[in-house]
Design an enzyme around this catalytic site. Structure first.
Site, PDB file in Angstrom:
ATOM      1  N   LYS A 147       0.838  -1.206   0.000  1.00 26.72           N
ATOM      2  CA  LYS A 147       0.000   0.000   0.000  1.00 26.72           C
ATOM      3  C   LYS A 147       0.871   1.253   0.000  1.00 26.72           C
ATOM      4  O   LYS A 147       0.630   2.200  -0.747  1.00 26.72           O
ATOM      5  CB  LYS A 147      -0.947  -0.015   1.214  1.00 26.72           C
ATOM      6  CG  LYS A 147      -2.027  -1.091   1.082  1.00 26.72           C
ATOM      7  CD  LYS A 147      -2.842  -1.301   2.359  1.00 26.72           C
ATOM      8  CE  LYS A 147      -3.780  -2.492   2.184  1.00 26.72           C
ATOM      9  NZ  LYS A 147      -4.598  -2.803   3.364  1.00 26.72           N
ATOM     10  N   GLN A 168      -4.816  -1.619   9.612  1.00 23.01           N
ATOM     11  CA  GLN A 168      -4.712  -2.952   9.014  1.00 23.01           C
ATOM     12  C   GLN A 168      -5.256  -4.023   9.963  1.00 23.01           C
ATOM     13  O   GLN A 168      -4.928  -4.034  11.146  1.00 23.01           O
ATOM     14  CB  GLN A 168      -3.239  -3.237   8.655  1.00 23.01           C
ATOM     15  CG  GLN A 168      -3.025  -4.504   7.864  1.00 23.01           C
ATOM     16  CD  GLN A 168      -3.604  -4.477   6.450  1.00 23.01           C
ATOM     17  OE1 GLN A 168      -3.761  -3.420   5.845  1.00 23.01           O
ATOM     18  NE2 GLN A 168      -3.952  -5.630   5.919  1.00 23.01           N
ATOM     19  N   ASP A 197     -11.043   2.413   3.575  1.00 24.81           N
ATOM     20  CA  ASP A 197     -11.266   0.967   3.480  1.00 24.81           C
ATOM     21  C   ASP A 197     -12.748   0.651   3.240  1.00 24.81           C
ATOM     22  O   ASP A 197     -13.090  -0.458   2.849  1.00 24.81           O
ATOM     23  CB  ASP A 197     -10.877   0.279   4.808  1.00 24.81           C
ATOM     24  CG  ASP A 197      -9.537  -0.431   4.722  1.00 24.81           C
ATOM     25  OD1 ASP A 197      -9.152  -0.832   3.609  1.00 24.81           O
ATOM     26  OD2 ASP A 197      -8.893  -0.582   5.772  1.00 24.81           O
TER      27      ASP A 197
HETATM   28  N1  GUN Z   1      -6.809  -7.076   6.195  1.00 25.00           N
HETATM   29  C1  GUN Z   1      -7.067  -7.818   5.070  1.00 25.00           C
HETATM   30  N2  GUN Z   1      -7.535  -7.031   4.099  1.00 25.00           N
HETATM   31  C2  GUN Z   1      -7.600  -5.778   4.601  1.00 25.00           C
HETATM   32  C3  GUN Z   1      -8.009  -4.534   4.055  1.00 25.00           C
HETATM   33  O1  GUN Z   1      -8.439  -4.411   2.899  1.00 25.00           O
HETATM   34  N3  GUN Z   1      -7.908  -3.473   4.905  1.00 25.00           N
HETATM   35  C4  GUN Z   1      -7.477  -3.577   6.176  1.00 25.00           C
HETATM   36  N4  GUN Z   1      -7.448  -2.485   6.918  1.00 25.00           N
HETATM   37  N5  GUN Z   1      -7.096  -4.722   6.710  1.00 25.00           N
HETATM   38  C5  GUN Z   1      -7.154  -5.812   5.913  1.00 25.00           C
END
Ligand code: GUN
Length: 293
Positions: free
Chosen positions: A52, A96, A119
Site C-alpha cells: 500500500k 490494518q 477501506d
Molecule cells: N486485512 C485484510 N484485508 C484488509 C483490508 O483491505 N484493509 C485492512 N485495513 N485490513 C485488511
C-alpha cells in the site's frame, strides 16, 4: 480462456492516477495523503501494508506508516485513530486487520471517521453502499467491479454466485453485483458454510466470486463451461520446493477450472493488485472530496 490480469490492469490504473496527481500538484493543490496503522508482526499484514505504501509512492501520494507493537492497548490505538480523524493533512487512513486479540476490531472500525474511512469498513459507508448512495466501497469488491468493467464482462441479467459472506468481501460484492447500477443488475446467490447442495448453485452460475480462504475449494466439476471466475483467496500453503517454504494459492483449483472458464483471475496477480489500487482510488476520492462533498 482469458486471464483477468490484475497486475497489468492495476499498473494501468496506477499510471492514470499518477497523471491526475501530477495535474493536481501542477495546479497548486497538495498531494493526497494516506496513513496506515500497522499493529504487530503478522507477516501477511506487513506485506499488504508495504504494498500500500509503495503504491502511494508510485502515484505521487504522501503516505504515513504508523507501526505499533502488538502490546499496544486498545485505548492507545483509539487515541491514534482520533488523532488521524482530526489531522487535516491526512485525507484517509486504514487500520490494518487483523488486530491482536485483546483489541476489539469493531470498536476501532467504529472510531474511524466515515469521511476518512478509505477501506469502506465503517457501517456508515457500508449502509450508504447498500443504498446506492455515494460511499467509499471496500477495496476488494471495488477492485472486482473495476476488473469486470475494464474487461467488458457483461453482468446485467447474469446469474452470479458468491461463495463466502464476510463483511469485507462476500457480503458487499453480493450487494454491489445486484444493485441497480453498472456493473450490477445481476441475480445473486450468496452461498456459505450452511448452504445446501452448493454444487446446484455453482453449476448454474455465469459468474462465481470465491472468497472463502480455503485453498483450491472450487473444482472443475462444480462449474459450467464458459463461467467467469473471480478468485479472492490468497492462501499460504506449505511447499518444501518453494524458496520461502510456502506458495500462494487461491480458493480455486486453477488448472482444471481454467479449462472450463471463459475468464479467470490468477493467484497471485489477479484480485490482489486490484485491491491495493482501489484503496489508492478511494484516497484520491477522499482528497477530491468526491464522496461526502
Ligand atoms: N486485512 C485484510 N484485508 C484488509 C483490508 O483491505 N484493509 C485492512 N485495513 N485490513 C485488511
Amino acid at each position: 480462456m482469458k486471464i483477468l490480469d490484475g497486475k497489468l490492469l492495476s499498473k494501468q490504473i496506477i499510471e492514470e492516477i499518477a497523471q491526475e496527481v501530477q495535474e493536481m500538484k501542477a495546479s497548486g493543490q497538495r498531494a493526497p495523503h494516506l496513513a496506515a496503522v500497522l499493529v504487530g508482526e503478522d507477516p501477511a499484514s506487513q506485506v499488504y501494508v508495504r504494498n500500500k505504501v509503495r503504491s502511494c509512492e508510485k502515484v505521487g501520494f504522501d503516505s504515513t506508516l504508523i507501526r505499533k507493537d502488538s502490546n499496544i492497548t486498545e485505548e492507545e490505538l483509539l487515541k491514534i485513530v482520533h488523532e488521524l480523524n482530526e489531522n487535516e493533512a491526512i485525507d484517509g487512513f486504514i487500520v490494518q486487520l487483523p488486530l491482536p486479540k485483546h483489541i476489539d476490531e469493531e470498536k476501532v472500525t467504529l472510531a474511524i471517521d466515515p469521511h476518512k474511512d478509505v477501506d469502506g469498513f465503517h457501517p456508515v459507508n457500508f449502509g450508504r453502499m447498500a443504498q446506492g448512495l455515494p460511499a467509499y466501497l471496500p477495496a476488494t469488491p471495488f477492485g472486482i467491479l473495476q476488473m469486470l468493467e475494464r474487461y467488458d464482462i457483461e453482468v446485467t441479467g447474469k446469474e452470479c454466485v458468491v461463495l463466502g459472506r464476510s463483511n469485507i468481501v462476500g457480503t458487499p460484492i453480493s450487494i454491489l453485483l445486484s444493485r441497480k447500477a453498472r456493473p450490477g443488475n445481476a441475480t445473486v446467490a450468496l452461498c456459505h458454510s450452511r448452504t445446501k447442495d452448493l454444487k446446484s448453485h455453482t453449476l448454474r452460475a455465469d459468474i462465481i466470486v470465491v472468497a472463502l480462504g480455503i485453498p483450491e475449494f472450487l473444482t472443475a466439476d462444480m462449474v459450467k463451461e464458459g463461467v467467469v471466475i473471480i478468485d479472492v483467496g490468497i492462501n499460504r500453503v506449505d511447499d518444501p520446493n518453494a524458496k520461502r517454504g510456502y506458495r500462494l494459492t487461491g480458493d480455486v483449483k486453477y488448472d482444471e477450472v481454467a479449462e472450463k472458464a471463459s475468464f479467470i483471475t490468477p493467484v497471485p496477480g489477479g484480485v490482489g493488485p486490484m485491491t491495493v489500487t482501489s484503496l489508492i482510488k478511494n484516497t484520491l476520492r477522499a482528497a477530491k472530496k468526491e464522496v461526502y462533498g
